[in-house]
Write a protein that holds these residues in place. Structure first.
Motif, mmCIF file in Angstrom:
data_model
loop_
_atom_site.group_PDB
_atom_site.id
_atom_site.type_symbol
_atom_site.label_atom_id
_atom_site.label_comp_id
_atom_site.label_asym_id
_atom_site.label_seq_id
_atom_site.Cartn_x
_atom_site.Cartn_y
_atom_site.Cartn_z
ATOM 1 N N ARG A 170 -5.668 3.375 2.095
ATOM 2 C CA ARG A 170 -4.295 2.947 2.339
ATOM 3 C C ARG A 170 -3.851 3.244 3.773
ATOM 4 O O ARG A 170 -4.284 4.200 4.406
ATOM 5 N N SER A 171 -2.969 2.372 4.265
ATOM 6 C CA SER A 171 -2.303 2.620 5.540
ATOM 7 C C SER A 171 -1.337 3.782 5.383
ATOM 8 O O SER A 171 -0.943 4.138 4.265
ATOM 9 N N TYR A 195 4.162 -0.913 -0.054
ATOM 10 C CA TYR A 195 3.120 -1.839 0.408
ATOM 11 C C TYR A 195 3.392 -3.207 -0.219
ATOM 12 O O TYR A 195 2.566 -3.773 -0.925
ATOM 13 N N ALA A 243 -9.326 -4.102 2.660
ATOM 14 C CA ALA A 243 -9.792 -5.474 2.469
ATOM 15 C C ALA A 243 -10.944 -5.569 1.473
ATOM 16 O O ALA A 243 -10.965 -6.456 0.613
ATOM 17 N N ARG A 290 -9.801 -4.862 -2.146
ATOM 18 C CA ARG A 290 -8.934 -5.955 -2.604
ATOM 19 C C ARG A 290 -9.764 -7.168 -3.013
ATOM 20 O O ARG A 290 -9.515 -7.776 -4.059
ATOM 21 N N THR A 299 -1.754 -1.899 3.953
ATOM 22 C CA THR A 299 -2.624 -2.098 2.792
ATOM 23 C C THR A 299 -2.700 -0.836 1.954
ATOM 24 O O THR A 299 -2.699 0.282 2.484
ATOM 25 N N SER A 353 0.943 -6.066 7.400
ATOM 26 C CA SER A 353 -0.323 -5.466 7.823
ATOM 27 C C SER A 353 -0.678 -4.225 7.011
ATOM 28 O O SER A 353 -1.827 -3.767 7.049
ATOM 29 N N GLU A 369 1.184 -6.693 0.085
ATOM 30 C CA GLU A 369 -0.058 -6.681 -0.682
ATOM 31 C C GLU A 369 0.242 -6.682 -2.179
ATOM 32 O O GLU A 369 -0.420 -7.388 -2.950
#
Length: 516
Positions: free
Chosen positions: A317-318, A384, A337, A340, A333, A331, A387
């Motif tokens: 995670r960001s 988030y 990627a 996901r 997450t 942007s 997403e």
């Protein structure tokens, strides 16, 4: 990842394991007096008990850890120890179907993870270990149904958030009586908090764990709870972690307090925490950590009835948003990627009647502001949103998605809507946020409802909220999922009185959840 193994590869692994299991079965399981050559080990070497996990149609992971001095690093010599294991179809071990020997190695805390294959699907089995003239407690487990099985039922217990200092783990006594096919634990198995002089039960040590030895001691303390130990020995577990297994509210390689923990120091802490997590959980070798990284997301199949997608919402995670604008940043997450893509591919291609998603943190919206405007809970999926909203849009193409969650220390059952900004948008799924086993202790229910009930009009997707301690129990059939919110009257004492607080149902082909 379980879901990434091709059918041909799976058949090869299964066949190979069956040959190895057959060869190992030639070994004899003899009483202590007949194995004088063994290096004797102290009494209590199996003090941390046994458990099993990640059931497959033909296999199961068996776990134990040798630790005669569990709160002081384990107390084992700095050498590998041979550990015999056996699996039987009866509790007296008259019909042993697999035997073998594993190595308990010091570099993994003398933990043992045996990936047994060649078992029959949908069957109860019993297992035990032996080392140094000592025999472990007997464990009970169950394999998953045959891959082509379309009928039957599946009973799942959802648990999370067991803070040692906040109370005894009394909900597990009732869970044991309910006899689930497996336990799904979605995070906060331990808490990294410092010992408290006013706690119901005081954490071991003198501060937060940072080193591998300190994390091992904290896990060992939690494993000593008798209700937790009994549940571990009774049914397989499917586990994932949240934040408190490492550090509160961490994201990726960013700690909660970066001004107090440098990046290098936190990476060292992650490395220690993930290794201790692997050492104490019944997971496969693919989850052996590589430094500050551990492979945790995976899926498991239960015939054609259910596919369980287990997420990792911490490693990729960001950093957490701190404002509404930040929470809507496209942007950001939660999954990263690669995870996901894995999740979406698995949901789209799933042959299962029910597609279950184990998410450590809440997916449905929590609007904490009464009236106009929004105030979100940024540590959850609300932080988030781009997403999350894209994922909910994909749910319209998925057969019967149901999200199973922890983290919040309360029961919160919701419809999942395609767009929470529009209360009239389509319902695309259901979410069960399970309450905690002990975290937050015995809450004042009147105070809870005084705080949360006024928020209900701003969150019309919420179907049920409650703050008792306990767990959720699901009976999954082809036509519906019947859920029970199982609660206890106290976690302040070693024993408690359980009850069903509420019953809910999700019907196949009708997204959403309703009270029964």
């Amino acid at each position: 990842m379980t879901g990434a193994v091709s059918p041909d590869r799976r058949r090869f692994l299964t066949a190979g394991a069956a040959v190895l299991g057959a060869a190992a079965s030639a070994q004899l399981w003899l009483p202590t007096t007949a194995r004088a050559a063994d290096t004797p080990l102290p009494e209590g070497v199996f003090s941390l008990g046994v458990t099993s996990g990640d059931p497959l149609p033909d296999g199961i992971v068996l776990w134990t850890r040798l630790a005669p001095d569990p709160l002081n690093g384990g107390g084992m010599p700095d050498t590998a120890v041979a550990v015999q294991w056996e699996v039987a179809t009866d509790e007296k071990f008259a019909k042993v179907v697999r035997r073998g020997t594993a190595q308990a190695r010091p570099e993994y805390g003398h933990s043992v993870h045996v990936d047994v294959r060649g078992l029959r699907p949908g069957r109860v089995h019993w297992y035990r270990f032996r080392a140094g003239g000592r025999i472990s407690p007997t464990g009970r487990t169950r394999t998953a149904p045959h891959p082509s099985a379309t009928g039957g039922t599946l009973r799942v217990a959802l648990a999370s958030c067991q803070n040692w200092q906040h109370g005894y783990f009394t909900p597990y006594a009732d869970m044991l009586d309910q006899d689930p096919d497996f336990v799904l634990f979605v995070g906060d198995y331990i808490y990294e908090s410092v010992p408290s002089a006013t706690a119901i039960r005081r954490h071991e040590g003198t501060g937060e764990p940072y080193t591998l030895a300190q994390y091992r001691n904290r896990y060992a303390q939690y494993r000593s709870d008798p209700h937790l130990a009994a549940m571990h020995a009774h049914a397989p577990w499917v586990v994932t972690f949240d934040d408190h297994e490492v550090d509160n509210d961490f994201a990726g390689e960013i700690p909660q307090d970066p001004d107090k923990q440098s990046h290098d120091a936190f990476v060292a802490r992650l490395t220690a925490a993930y290794q201790a997590y692997y050492e104490h959980m019944p997971v496969r070798a693919r989850s052996i950590p590589s430094g500050p990284h551990i492979q945790m997301y995976r899926w498991l199949e239960f015939g054609r009835l259910a596919r369980l997608n287990v997420l990792d919402t911490r490693q990729f995670r960001s950093d957490q948003a701190t404002s509404q604008a930040g929470a809507q940043d496209p942007s950001l997450t939660m999954l990263g990627a690669e995870q996901r893509r894995w999740l979406l591919d698995g949901l789209r291609d799933s042959p299962a009647r029910w597609n279950l998603i184990a998410s450590q943190i809440m997916m449905a919206e929590t609007d904490r502001r009464i009236g106009e405007g929004k105030l979100w809970y940024y540590d959850a999926w609300d932080g988030y949103q781009a997403e999350r909203n894209a994922l909910l849009g994909e749910f319209r193409k998925v057969r019967n998605p149901v999200v199973l969650t922890g983290d919040r220390h309360l029961t919160m059952v919701s419809d999942l809507r395609e767009n929470f900004a529009d209360p009239a948008s389509a319902v695309v799924g259901a979410e069960f946020v399970g309450t905690s086993v002990s975290s937050n202790g015995d809450q004042d229910q009147a105070a809870f409802h005084a705080q949360w009930d006024p928020l209900m009009p701003d969150n019309p997707h919420w179907k049920l909220i409650d703050a008792h301690r306990g767990y959720h129990l699901f009976d999954i059939r082809r036509d519906a999922i019947d859920a029970q919110v199982r609660v206890v009257d106290t976690v302040r004492k070693p024993e408690a009185v359980p009850s069903t607080f509420a019953r809910l149902r999700v019907e196949a082909g009708r997204p959403g959840v309703r009270l029964v």
